[in-house]
Design a protein around this motif. Structure first.
Motif, PDB file in Angstrom:
ATOM      1  N   THR A  81       0.865  -1.182   0.000  1.00 19.84           N
ATOM      2  CA  THR A  81       0.000   0.000   0.000  1.00 19.84           C
ATOM      3  C   THR A  81       0.901   1.231   0.000  1.00 19.84           C
ATOM      4  O   THR A  81       1.909   1.279   0.704  1.00 19.84           O
ATOM      5  CB  THR A  81      -0.953   0.058   1.210  1.00 19.84           C
ATOM      6  N   LEU A  82       0.510   2.208  -0.807  1.00 16.54           N
ATOM      7  CA  LEU A  82       1.284   3.446  -0.918  1.00 16.54           C
ATOM      8  C   LEU A  82       0.431   4.619  -0.451  1.00 16.54           C
ATOM      9  O   LEU A  82      -0.758   4.661  -0.729  1.00 16.54           O
ATOM     10  CB  LEU A  82       1.692   3.688  -2.373  1.00 16.54           C
ATOM     11  N   VAL A  83       1.078   5.563   0.210  1.00 25.59           N
ATOM     12  CA  VAL A  83       0.409   6.757   0.741  1.00 25.59           C
ATOM     13  C   VAL A  83      -0.670   6.341   1.740  1.00 25.59           C
ATOM     14  O   VAL A  83      -1.787   6.839   1.746  1.00 25.59           O
ATOM     15  CB  VAL A  83      -0.165   7.658  -0.375  1.00 25.59           C
ATOM     16  N   THR A  84      -0.310   5.408   2.613  1.00 29.83           N
ATOM     17  CA  THR A  84      -1.232   4.934   3.638  1.00 29.83           C
ATOM     18  C   THR A  84      -1.248   5.964   4.754  1.00 29.83           C
ATOM     19  O   THR A  84      -0.231   6.183   5.398  1.00 29.83           O
ATOM     20  CB  THR A  84      -0.714   3.593   4.218  1.00 29.83           C
ATOM     21  N   GLU A  85      -2.382   6.596   4.989  1.00 30.41           N
ATOM     22  CA  GLU A  85      -2.367   7.626   6.033  1.00 30.41           C
ATOM     23  C   GLU A  85      -2.890   7.097   7.355  1.00 30.41           C
ATOM     24  O   GLU A  85      -2.859   7.799   8.352  1.00 30.41           O
ATOM     25  CB  GLU A  85      -3.124   8.875   5.590  1.00 30.41           C
ATOM     26  N   PHE A  86      -3.362   5.875   7.359  1.00 31.81           N
ATOM     27  CA  PHE A  86      -4.066   5.404   8.530  1.00 31.81           C
ATOM     28  C   PHE A  86      -4.119   3.875   8.490  1.00 31.81           C
ATOM     29  O   PHE A  86      -4.344   3.300   7.435  1.00 31.81           O
ATOM     30  CB  PHE A  86      -5.490   5.993   8.459  1.00 31.81           C
ATOM     31  N   GLY A  87      -3.889   3.237   9.621  1.00 31.27           N
ATOM     32  CA  GLY A  87      -4.009   1.781   9.670  1.00 31.27           C
ATOM     33  C   GLY A  87      -2.676   1.059   9.728  1.00 31.27           C
ATOM     34  O   GLY A  87      -2.634  -0.159   9.843  1.00 31.27           O
ATOM     35  N   ASP A  88      -1.571   1.803   9.701  1.00 32.38           N
ATOM     36  CA  ASP A  88      -0.242   1.157   9.750  1.00 32.38           C
ATOM     37  C   ASP A  88      -0.088   0.343  11.034  1.00 32.38           C
ATOM     38  O   ASP A  88       0.366  -0.799  11.021  1.00 32.38           O
ATOM     39  CB  ASP A  88       0.909   2.179   9.753  1.00 32.38           C
ATOM     40  N   ALA A  89      -0.473   0.989  12.145  1.00 33.37           N
ATOM     41  CA  ALA A  89      -0.281   0.340  13.435  1.00 33.37           C
ATOM     42  C   ALA A  89      -1.193  -0.877  13.571  1.00 33.37           C
ATOM     43  O   ALA A  89      -0.798  -1.897  14.141  1.00 33.37           O
ATOM     44  CB  ALA A  89      -0.548   1.339  14.563  1.00 33.37           C
ATOM     45  N   LEU A  90      -2.393  -0.771  13.025  1.00 41.12           N
ATOM     46  CA  LEU A  90      -3.329  -1.901  13.081  1.00 41.12           C
ATOM     47  C   LEU A  90      -2.758  -3.083  12.294  1.00 41.12           C
ATOM     48  O   LEU A  90      -2.816  -4.233  12.746  1.00 41.12           O
ATOM     49  CB  LEU A  90      -4.680  -1.477  12.497  1.00 41.12           C
ATOM     50  N   ALA A  91      -2.196  -2.781  11.128  1.00 42.33           N
ATOM     51  CA  ALA A  91      -1.606  -3.837  10.296  1.00 42.33           C
ATOM     52  C   ALA A  91      -0.410  -4.476  11.006  1.00 42.33           C
ATOM     53  O   ALA A  91      -0.227  -5.694  10.969  1.00 42.33           O
ATOM     54  CB  ALA A  91      -1.186  -3.264   8.955  1.00 42.33           C
ATOM     55  N   TYR A  92       0.378  -3.644  11.685  1.00 42.01           N
ATOM     56  CA  TYR A  92       1.540  -4.169  12.418  1.00 42.01           C
ATOM     57  C   TYR A  92       1.075  -5.081  13.563  1.00 42.01           C
ATOM     58  O   TYR A  92       1.574  -6.198  13.729  1.00 42.01           O
ATOM     59  CB  TYR A  92       2.386  -3.012  12.962  1.00 42.01           C
ATOM     60  N   GLU A  93       0.100  -4.597  14.323  1.00 41.15           N
ATOM     61  CA  GLU A  93      -0.406  -5.382  15.466  1.00 41.15           C
ATOM     62  C   GLU A  93      -0.979  -6.717  15.013  1.00 41.15           C
ATOM     63  O   GLU A  93      -0.938  -7.696  15.740  1.00 41.15           O
ATOM     64  CB  GLU A  93      -1.489  -4.598  16.215  1.00 41.15           C
ATOM     65  N   ALA A  94      -1.552  -6.718  13.795  1.00 38.49           N
ATOM     66  CA  ALA A  94      -2.138  -7.955  13.279  1.00 38.49           C
ATOM     67  C   ALA A  94      -1.067  -8.894  12.715  1.00 38.49           C
ATOM     68  O   ALA A  94      -1.382  -9.992  12.255  1.00 38.49           O
ATOM     69  CB  ALA A  94      -3.156  -7.615  12.200  1.00 38.49           C
ATOM     70  N   GLY A  95       0.192  -8.451  12.745  1.00 39.27           N
ATOM     71  CA  GLY A  95       1.303  -9.298  12.288  1.00 39.27           C
ATOM     72  C   GLY A  95       1.312  -9.515  10.786  1.00 39.27           C
ATOM     73  O   GLY A  95       1.734 -10.560  10.301  1.00 39.27           O
ATOM     74  N   LEU A  96       0.853  -8.502  10.042  1.00 34.36           N
ATOM     75  CA  LEU A  96       0.715  -8.677   8.594  1.00 34.36           C
ATOM     76  C   LEU A  96       1.830  -8.022   7.792  1.00 34.36           C
ATOM     77  O   LEU A  96       1.856  -8.136   6.576  1.00 34.36           O
ATOM     78  CB  LEU A  96      -0.633  -8.078   8.133  1.00 34.36           C
ATOM     79  N   LEU A  97       2.715  -7.319   8.474  1.00 34.89           N
ATOM     80  CA  LEU A  97       3.692  -6.516   7.729  1.00 34.89           C
ATOM     81  C   LEU A  97       5.055  -7.194   7.603  1.00 34.89           C
ATOM     82  O   LEU A  97       5.421  -8.037   8.420  1.00 34.89           O
ATOM     83  CB  LEU A  97       3.867  -5.151   8.402  1.00 34.89           C
ATOM     84  N   VAL A  98       5.755  -6.761   6.570  1.00 36.41           N
ATOM     85  CA  VAL A  98       7.116  -7.246   6.324  1.00 36.41           C
ATOM     86  C   VAL A  98       8.077  -6.133   6.759  1.00 36.41           C
ATOM     87  O   VAL A  98       7.853  -4.972   6.425  1.00 36.41           O
ATOM     88  CB  VAL A  98       7.310  -7.516   4.811  1.00 36.41           C
ATOM     89  N   PRO A  99       9.142  -6.459   7.490  1.00 37.46           N
ATOM     90  CA  PRO A  99      10.096  -5.411   7.876  1.00 37.46           C
ATOM     91  C   PRO A  99      10.784  -4.807   6.651  1.00 37.46           C
ATOM     92  O   PRO A  99      11.035  -5.506   5.670  1.00 37.46           O
ATOM     93  CB  PRO A  99      11.105  -6.123   8.769  1.00 37.46           C
ATOM     94  N   LEU A 100      11.104  -3.524   6.749  1.00 35.28           N
ATOM     95  CA  LEU A 100      11.663  -2.828   5.586  1.00 35.28           C
ATOM     96  C   LEU A 100      13.097  -2.344   5.820  1.00 35.28           C
ATOM     97  O   LEU A 100      13.600  -1.507   5.069  1.00 35.28           O
ATOM     98  CB  LEU A 100      10.766  -1.635   5.219  1.00 35.28           C
ATOM     99  N   ASP A 101      13.757  -2.893   6.835  1.00 36.16           N
ATOM    100  CA  ASP A 101      15.119  -2.443   7.171  1.00 36.16           C
ATOM    101  C   ASP A 101      16.063  -2.548   5.967  1.00 36.16           C
ATOM    102  O   ASP A 101      16.866  -1.640   5.714  1.00 36.16           O
ATOM    103  CB  ASP A 101      15.699  -3.287   8.317  1.00 36.16           C
ATOM    104  N   ASP A 102      15.953  -3.662   5.231  1.00 35.50           N
ATOM    105  CA  ASP A 102      16.868  -3.854   4.099  1.00 35.50           C
ATOM    106  C   ASP A 102      16.630  -2.806   3.015  1.00 35.50           C
ATOM    107  O   ASP A 102      17.574  -2.319   2.391  1.00 35.50           O
ATOM    108  CB  ASP A 102      16.740  -5.280   3.528  1.00 35.50           C
TER     109      ASP A 102
END
Lengths: 440, 282
Positions: A81-102
């Motif tokens: 998702t691009l230009v996500t203004e809302f819901g990042d934290a919800l997605a993280y809490e749900a364990g759905l995100l991929v880390p972007l450190d690399d």
């Protein structure tokens, strides 16, 4: 007939199985058309270059937000998702995100504003390792748009770096209700209310949330908020704020400014961009300034878990987009009246130089808008990150998106003439009740 | 045996589709109303906690009251306006077809567009106040606390009255002319004809359009959400806005479901009353 349909269905199913579904990218449409178009072009370029099919879906922000929340709930998510203004934290809490450190390292970690990386630097729910789970694609600063013509006519000098005290003093001097109001801050149902309070509470030295606990918002019910609420009441009674500001939607402060009803507003430069595009009559007498603490709304990038191959492709596409730093700045900044602050320091420096050279649309910046950012005098992601807590959290997303509640408290304070301490206490209790649900 | 099963097979696809799109969400919402459930998270428990919270907060009752006021005032005005226009347009006059089409136009406009139009009209510096200003009248704060709900009702009536008008016009055309002729012979005045011939003749149509309009108006979300967002304060926070804000914006899916479930008895009572009234007529 039935057999034919079954055969077609089987072939389609096999097709998806063999070739895989296209990479799905959702883009929340920004105000800057040039930026939306540039993203679309870059996605197509990458798709042609790699031969990977991409399904790019452009959505208006409200629909985007609802679609994202549904995706998180059903766990049927896009790849990016691009230009996500809302819901990042919800997605993280749900364990759905991929880390972007690399991805951050590939793009040059030192070139990012460090604060932009901090707010979603959180532990992996499974391993406890710290990672970056979201990046901003742009930062969206809220600038003070001011009527320089009115100030000049009133003999008010604009300092190089205006302060809040200066702004209020100037607002009183040019205040002519009911035709013109000094301070165009809105408290209706919309994002502008939490954003304005975010700015003011920070300015007054207060805070919203210290921890995710049933008492985490106690800090809100303290002296800085009481003082702020008392001042808000005073400005309201003095008719420094327009009386309909309690019912303003997010667009109404823009309109009030362009209609000449207010001397100043706090808004992203969507207002300035519209005035430039339409060659508005008030444009020659308009300028934008930063009054710290600058509020930076985030417009972030999320990559959702799928398969290692798809995740790698998603990151490669993002690298293709973000590595063209110059192009991003031109589209979101030069062509959109400074709407987006570049996420890369190197590009922000170019912006800074252009402001100093008063080049093109940058002439409307009354001082170097990058300077307070450079000094770290800003808060990130107000609708996702409470301060002083400093990290994105779904409880805060739930609190900021309950916009009718914010409006209800402001109505009580301003229209019902309630005691500032009483409103602050009620608001803190309400925030605590939501924090308590997440603290369980 | 085969013959007996045949009708069921014909209706089975429709029943399955209805079950999928109507019954399942209904039961799912009912199930969720007992769940301690935050969006994106697993269910953490079951019980009556959501109902306790909803009923103890006062916001639900406040929004329910506003929804009822919004619905009943809007439906009543739509009925009166629709009936008046239907009676006028039922009379023969030149250009009647044109007027019928003209008055039907608002019904064809989507709610979203209606909301935007009325938002622009009702702003403090909007169309209506500009016109009032031209007449020397001080601007009215249409979207303020005192008038926000009423402004929503005006917008709702504007969009909704054509449905009443067209339905009632169709109903009027089914009333036999002989009844009016007989009433005239008996010396009935126009008002008596209206009360004793027209209204009884329209009874079923009125019941049906009022019921449908009540259900649509009660569940209407986008109009007030776009026009006022439910504000200022709680002035126009009708139930659909509260449910949306709680269940979606604030991520409290279980609590939002409980609010929705609590409105079901009201709707059932209304439908029950209608069915009884229609049966009595039969």
């Amino acid at each position: 007939m039935l057999r034919r349909l079954l055969t077609i269905g089987l072939l389609v199913g096999l097709g998806f199985g063999v070739f895989g579904q296209p990479l799905e990218v959702w883009l929340s449409i920004t105000f800057a058309e040039s930026f939306n178009e540039a993203i679309r072009e870059m996605v197509l370029e990458w798709s042609e270059k790699t031969g990977v099919e991409v399904n790019l879906i452009l959505l208006p922000d409200k629909i985007f937000n609802e679609k994202l929340i549904n995706a998180i709930e059903t766990r049927i998510t896009p790849d990016i998702t691009l230009v996500t203004e809302f819901g990042d934290a919800l997605a993280y809490e749900a364990g759905l995100l991929v880390p972007l450190d690399d991805l951050v390292d590939r793009l040059g970690r030192e070139d990012f504003w460090p604060q932009a990386l901090e707010v979603m630097y959180l532990p992996d729910p499974a391993t406890g390792e710290m990672h970056i789970w979201a990046l901003p694609i742009i930062m969206e600063p809220f600038y003070w748009h001011i009527r320089t013509d009115l100030l000049q006519a009133a003999g008010i000098e604009i300092p190089e770096y205006p302060t809040w005290e200066w702004l209020i003093d100037a607002a009183y001097k040019v205040n002519r209700p009911p035709h013109r109001y000094g301070l165009g801050i809105g408290f209706g149902v919309g994002w502008d209310t939490p954003t304005t309070l975010y700015f003011l509470v920070a300015l007054y030295g207060g805070g919203f949330v210290t921890e995710i606990s049933p008492t985490g918002a106690d800090i809100f019910n303290t002296e800085p908020t009481w003082r702020l609420f008392a001042d808000l009441k005073k400005w309201w009674k003095d008719k420094l704020i327009p009386p309909d500001a309690i019912a303003w939607a997010d667009i109404d402060n823009n309109l009030a400014f362009m209609e000449g009803r207010v001397m100043c507003i706090l808004n992203p430069t969507t207002v300035l961009a519209t005035m430039v595009r339409t060659d508005h009559i008030l444009l020659p007498g308009t300028g934008v300034v930063n009054i710290p603490p600058v509020i930076e709304a985030k417009e972030s990038i999320l990559v959702f878990r799928s398969t290692p191959e798809r995740e790698a492709l998603a990151k490669d596409l993002l690298y293709y987009i973000l590595s063209d730093k110059e192009r991003l700045r031109v589209e979101i900044c030069d062509k959109a009246a400074m709407y987006g602050m570049p996420i890369f320091k190197s590009q922000a420096e170019i912006m800074s130089q252009k402001i100093r050279a008063r080049e093109g649309v940058y002439q409307y910046a009354l001082h170097d808008l990058v300077e307070p950012i450079r000094r770290g005098e800003f808060y990130m992601w107000c609708n996702t990150v409470p301060f002083p807590y400093g990290k994105a959290h779904p409880a805060w997303e739930a609190i900021t998106s309950a916009q009718t509640e914010w409006n209800r408290f402001m109505t009580k304070l301003l229209l019902e003439d309630a005691d500032p301490k009483e409103v602050a206490a009620e608001m803190a209790a309400w925030m605590n009740s939501i924090l308590a649900k997440w603290a369980k | 045996m085969k013959k007996r099963l045949e009708p069921y097979l014909y209706v089975a696809p429709a029943v399955l589709v209805i079950a999928a799109v109507l019954v399942f969400p209904l039961f799912y919402t009912f199930y969720m109303s007992f769940a301690e459930k935050i969006l994106g998270q697993a269910i953490s428990g079951f019980g009556l906690q959501n109902f306790r919270e909803v009923l103890s907060e006062g916001r639900f009752i406040s929004s329910l009251t506003k929804s009822l006021i919004f619905t009943f005032v809007a439906v009543f005005v739509k009925l009166v306006l629709g009936l008046t226009l239907a009676l006028l347009l039922n009379r023969p006059f030149r250009g009647r077809g044109l007027f019928r089409a003209y008055f039907f136009l608002p019904w064809a406009i989507p709610w979203f567009t209606i909301a935007i139009i009325f938002l622009w009209l009702f702003r403090l510096t909007g169309g209506i106040n500009t016109m009032l200003g031209a007449l020397g009248i001080y601007p009215v704060f249409w979207l303020g606390r005192d008038l926000a709900l009423a402004s929503g009702i005006i917008a709702n009536v504007w969009k909704g009255f054509p449905f009443f008008m067209v339905s009632l016009l169709a109903g009027l055309q089914t009333i036999p002319r002989e009844l009016y002729e007989a009433a005239q012979v008996d010396g009935a005045s126009p008002l008596q004809q209206f009360l004793h011939v027209t209204l009884p003749g329209l009874r079923n149509v009125i019941l049906i359009v009022c019921t449908l309009s009540t259900l649509w108006t009660f569940g209407l979300f986008e109009l007030l959400y776009i026009m006022t967002g439910g504000g200022p304060g709680d002035a126009s926070k009708v139930l659909p806005i509260l449910v949306y804000e709680t269940g979606i914006s604030m991520y409290q899916f279980g609590k939002g479901s409980a609010m929705a479930v609590l409105t079901v008895p009201l709707i059932l009572i209304w439908v029950f009353v209608l069915v009884r009234l229609l049966r009595r007529e039969a």
